[in-house]
Design an enzyme around this catalytic site. Sequence first.
Site, PDB file in Angstrom:
ATOM      1  CD  GLN A   1      10.282 -82.429  48.555  1.00 46.61           C
ATOM      2  OE1 GLN A   1      11.198 -83.234  48.319  1.00 46.61           O
ATOM      3  NE2 GLN A   1      10.241 -80.954  48.188  1.00 46.61           N
TER       4      GLN A   1
ATOM      5  N   GLY B   1      14.475 -82.727  36.710  1.00 41.76           N
ATOM      6  CA  GLY B   1      14.793 -83.288  38.352  1.00 41.76           C
ATOM      7  C   GLY B   1      15.834 -82.214  38.820  1.00 41.76           C
ATOM      8  CB  SER B   2      17.656 -82.609  41.993  1.00 42.76           C
ATOM      9  OG  SER B   2      18.115 -83.978  41.770  1.00 42.76           O
TER      10      SER B   2
ATOM     11  CD  GLU C   1      14.889 -77.697  30.695  1.00 42.77           C
ATOM     12  OE1 GLU C   1      15.055 -76.952  31.363  1.00 42.77           O
ATOM     13  OE2 GLU C   1      14.701 -77.540  29.255  1.00 42.77           O
TER      14      GLU C   1
ATOM     15  CB  CYS D   1      11.338 -76.333  38.233  1.00 42.43           C
ATOM     16  SG  CYS D   1      10.513 -76.156  37.122  1.00 42.43           S
TER      17      CYS D   1
ATOM     18  CB  VAL E   1      19.283 -86.682  39.610  1.00 37.59           C
ATOM     19  CG1 VAL E   1      19.304 -87.691  38.501  1.00 37.59           C
ATOM     20  CG2 VAL E   1      19.223 -87.205  40.834  1.00 37.59           C
ATOM     21  N   GLY E   2      20.946 -84.328  37.835  1.00 35.05           N
ATOM     22  CA  GLY E   2      21.241 -83.974  36.339  1.00 35.05           C
ATOM     23  C   GLY E   2      22.745 -83.787  36.216  1.00 35.05           C
TER      24      GLY E   2
HETATM   25  P1  NAD Z   1      15.228 -85.966  41.288  1.00 31.50           P
HETATM   26  O1  NAD Z   1      16.217 -85.381  40.549  1.00 31.50           O
HETATM   27  O2  NAD Z   1      15.186 -86.493  42.574  1.00 31.50           O
HETATM   28  O3  NAD Z   1      14.439 -86.971  40.316  1.00 31.50           O
HETATM   29  C1  NAD Z   1      14.064 -86.843  39.160  1.00 31.50           C
HETATM   30  C2  NAD Z   1      13.987 -88.160  38.308  1.00 31.50           C
HETATM   31  O4  NAD Z   1      15.074 -88.753  37.912  1.00 31.50           O
HETATM   32  C3  NAD Z   1      13.089 -89.226  38.889  1.00 31.50           C
HETATM   33  O5  NAD Z   1      12.370 -90.076  37.986  1.00 31.50           O
HETATM   34  C4  NAD Z   1      14.203 -90.075  39.609  1.00 31.50           C
HETATM   35  O6  NAD Z   1      13.710 -91.429  39.828  1.00 31.50           O
HETATM   36  C5  NAD Z   1      15.231 -90.060  38.681  1.00 31.50           C
HETATM   37  N1  NAD Z   1      16.503 -90.473  38.857  1.00 31.50           N
HETATM   38  C6  NAD Z   1      17.087 -90.168  40.160  1.00 31.50           C
HETATM   39  N2  NAD Z   1      18.280 -90.654  40.035  1.00 31.50           N
HETATM   40  C7  NAD Z   1      18.728 -90.912  38.867  1.00 31.50           C
HETATM   41  C8  NAD Z   1      19.914 -91.609  38.156  1.00 31.50           C
HETATM   42  N3  NAD Z   1      21.093 -91.762  38.911  1.00 31.50           N
HETATM   43  N4  NAD Z   1      19.767 -91.628  36.901  1.00 31.50           N
HETATM   44  C9  NAD Z   1      18.652 -91.455  36.077  1.00 31.50           C
HETATM   45  N5  NAD Z   1      17.464 -91.047  36.654  1.00 31.50           N
HETATM   46  C10 NAD Z   1      17.579 -90.803  38.045  1.00 31.50           C
HETATM   47  O7  NAD Z   1      14.088 -84.742  41.312  1.00 31.50           O
HETATM   48  P2  NAD Z   1      12.450 -84.960  41.852  1.00 31.50           P
HETATM   49  O8  NAD Z   1      12.547 -84.874  43.490  1.00 31.50           O
HETATM   50  O9  NAD Z   1      11.669 -85.962  41.230  1.00 31.50           O
HETATM   51  O10 NAD Z   1      12.177 -83.281  41.376  1.00 31.50           O
HETATM   52  C11 NAD Z   1      12.357 -82.179  42.038  1.00 31.50           C
HETATM   53  C12 NAD Z   1      13.217 -81.481  41.291  1.00 31.50           C
HETATM   54  O11 NAD Z   1      13.044 -81.210  39.816  1.00 31.50           O
HETATM   55  C13 NAD Z   1      13.643 -80.093  41.954  1.00 31.50           C
HETATM   56  O12 NAD Z   1      14.848 -79.931  41.910  1.00 31.50           O
HETATM   57  C14 NAD Z   1      12.920 -79.278  41.009  1.00 31.50           C
HETATM   58  O13 NAD Z   1      13.612 -77.892  40.759  1.00 31.50           O
HETATM   59  C15 NAD Z   1      13.259 -79.863  39.510  1.00 31.50           C
HETATM   60  N6  NAD Z   1      12.466 -79.638  38.493  1.00 31.50           N
HETATM   61  C16 NAD Z   1      12.933 -78.782  37.457  1.00 31.50           C
HETATM   62  C17 NAD Z   1      12.113 -78.402  36.256  1.00 31.50           C
HETATM   63  C18 NAD Z   1      12.613 -77.789  35.093  1.00 31.50           C
HETATM   64  O14 NAD Z   1      11.914 -77.618  34.254  1.00 31.50           O
HETATM   65  N7  NAD Z   1      13.841 -76.998  35.216  1.00 31.50           N
HETATM   66  C19 NAD Z   1      10.725 -78.742  36.307  1.00 31.50           C
HETATM   67  C20 NAD Z   1      10.053 -79.681  37.523  1.00 31.50           C
HETATM   68  C21 NAD Z   1      11.292 -79.876  38.423  1.00 31.50           C
END
Ligand code: NAD
Length: 482
Positions: free
Chosen positions: A331, A228-229, A250, A284, A232-233
Site C-alpha cells: 500500500q 474489496g477492490s 461492495e 472506500c 477482485v470483484g
Molecule cells: P482486495 O480486493 O485486494 O481484497 C479483498 C478480499 O478479497 C481479501 O480478503 C482478499 O484476500 C480477497 N481476495 C483476493 N483475491 C481473491 C479472489 N480471487 N477470490 C476471492 N477473494 C479474493 O481489497 P483490499 O485491498 O483488502 O481492500 C481495499 C479495497 O476494498 C478498496 O478498493 C476499497 O475501496 C474496497 N472497499 C470497498 C468497500 C465498500 O463497501 N464499497 C468497503 C471497504 C473497502
Amino acid sequence: MVETFENFVNGRWVPSRGAAMLEDENPARRGSRLGLFQSSTPEDVQDAIGAADEAFRAWRRTTVAERQRHVAEFLRQLEASRDELARIVTLENGKTLRESRAEVESALVEGRYHLHQVSAFYGHTGPGAWRDITTWVQYQPLGVVGVISPWNFPMNVMCRKTLPALLTGNTVVFKPASFTPWSGVFMAGLVERAGLPAGVFNCVTGSGSLVGAPLVQDPRVRAVSFTGSTEVGRTIQAQVAATLTRTQLELGGKNALIVMNDADLGEAVEAAVTAGFSNAGQWCTSTSRILLQRGIAASFLEALTARCRRMVVGDGLDAATDMGPVAGPGQYQDVCAAIRQAQADGARLAAGGEAPDAGAPPGYFIRPTVLTDVSPGMAVFREEIFGPVLAVSEFGTLEEALDLANNSAYGLSSSIFTNTLSAARAYIDGIEAGLAHVNVHTGYKEPSMPFGGIKQSGAGLPENSQTGLEFFVDRKAVYVRA
Ligand code: NAD
C-alpha cells in the site's frame, strides 16, 4: 514469543492441513510480528464449507427468536471486548485507537439494527385474485454463504455481512483479509463464546487465491458477500458465472467532494480532512477528489493545506496521533508511486507527499497530501489510490462540477457543500453515486440506509437497510386454495 492462531471450523480451533503460515505485521513498526496465522489451503476451505453445509440442516429450522438470542449474545460479547478488539484493529491495521473504537461502535449499532429489524422482515400476505385463494411470499434462507472482507474495516464489514446472514437462517464461511487476520480470528472467538451451534460460523484465514477463490467457486456456496477492490470483484463475478452464485459486491471508489462558492468553507474543509484522511484515506467512501468552484478555490486550499500541516502522523496507539500509517508495504509503495506519477503528469504538490514526522517510529507513514491542478486525463483523477491523497480540480458552473464528478468508472459516494437548495437538488438528481451527501462528508452513513455503490463500485443488493437482509433469502411465491 509470537502467538500462533488457528482456523475456527465446525466449532473447533484447528490448524490448516498445509504447513504454511501467514505473518501479521503492525504497519506502524516495519518488520514487527503480531502473530502467526494459518495460510490455509483449498482443502481447509472445503472442510469449512462441509461443516457449514451440515450445520445448515438444523440452523435453517431454528426460529427467528432463537437466532436473535444467539446474535444478541454475540453483540454482548462484542461490547464486553470492545477495548481489546479496538487495540487489535489499531495494531494490525494502523488506524488510530479513536478510529478503531468508532469501528467497533459502528458494528454494534448496525448489529443491533439488524437484530431488531429481522422481526418485521418476513414477507407479506395478500388476498389472491380468486375468492378462495390466499397468497404469500415466503422468505427462506439460502444455505452456506461466503463472507470475504477487506483489511480497511476488518471487523465492521464482517459483522455487516455475517449478522444478517445468520439472522435469516444461513450458515457462514468467513475469510478475513490477509493483512488483518487477527481481527477476524478474534471475531470467531466471540462467536464461540456466544455459543452458536458448531458449523454455523466458520473462519478460515489465508490468501485470496488459496482461500477466497475456492470459497467463491464451490457449488455448495449459495451466495458470496464480498467487500474489496473492483479488480477482485470483477474476478469473482467471472468465477461465479458457471454456478450463477448470488453476489453482493461492495467495491472501490473515487469519491468527489464538490464545494460551491456559497458553501460554509470551514465546514467544507473539515469534511475534506475527515473523509480525506481518516483511516489514512483508506475508507472506500474516503474523499479522493475535491472539486472547487473558482471563487473560493484559493481560500479553501489555503485553509486545507494549513490544516494538513498541523496534522500529527504517527503510531495509532499514541493519543496525540491524528492519522496512522497506511496498511502495509504494498500500500505504501502504491500510494507513493501514485503521488510521484501525479507530479510527473503535471499536478502540483500543495501539501504532504513526503514521509513521516521527524522522530516517528519507522512505519508506513505518508503525510496528508494535496495535489492541485489535476485534470481528468491524469491517473490521480481516475484511479482509486486508497491513501491520504486529495486530488483537486476547479470548475465554473455546477453543470461542469457534475460532469467532472461523473467522469469516473466508479460511483460509490459523493458530497456537495452549498447553501443553495436548488444546487443541492440538481446535484442529488445528477450525481452518479450510491451515496449523495449535502453538507455532510462522503464517509457518513446510517444502518437504516442502503450502503452500496453503482457503476463499477458495486453490484448486487446493497448492505444495511432492508436490502442487507434481502440479499440472504430466496423468495418463494405461495398460492393456497382452501
Ligand atoms: P482486495 O480486493 O485486494 O481484497 C479483498 C478480499 O478479497 C481479501 O480478503 C482478499 O484476500 C480477497 N481476495 C483476493 N483475491 C481473491 C479472489 N480471487 N477470490 C476471492 N477473494 C479474493 O481489497 P483490499 O485491498 O483488502 O481492500 C481495499 C479495497 O476494498 C478498496 O478498493 C476499497 O475501496 C474496497 N472497499 C470497498 C468497500 C465498500 O463497501 N464499497 C468497503 C471497504 C473497502
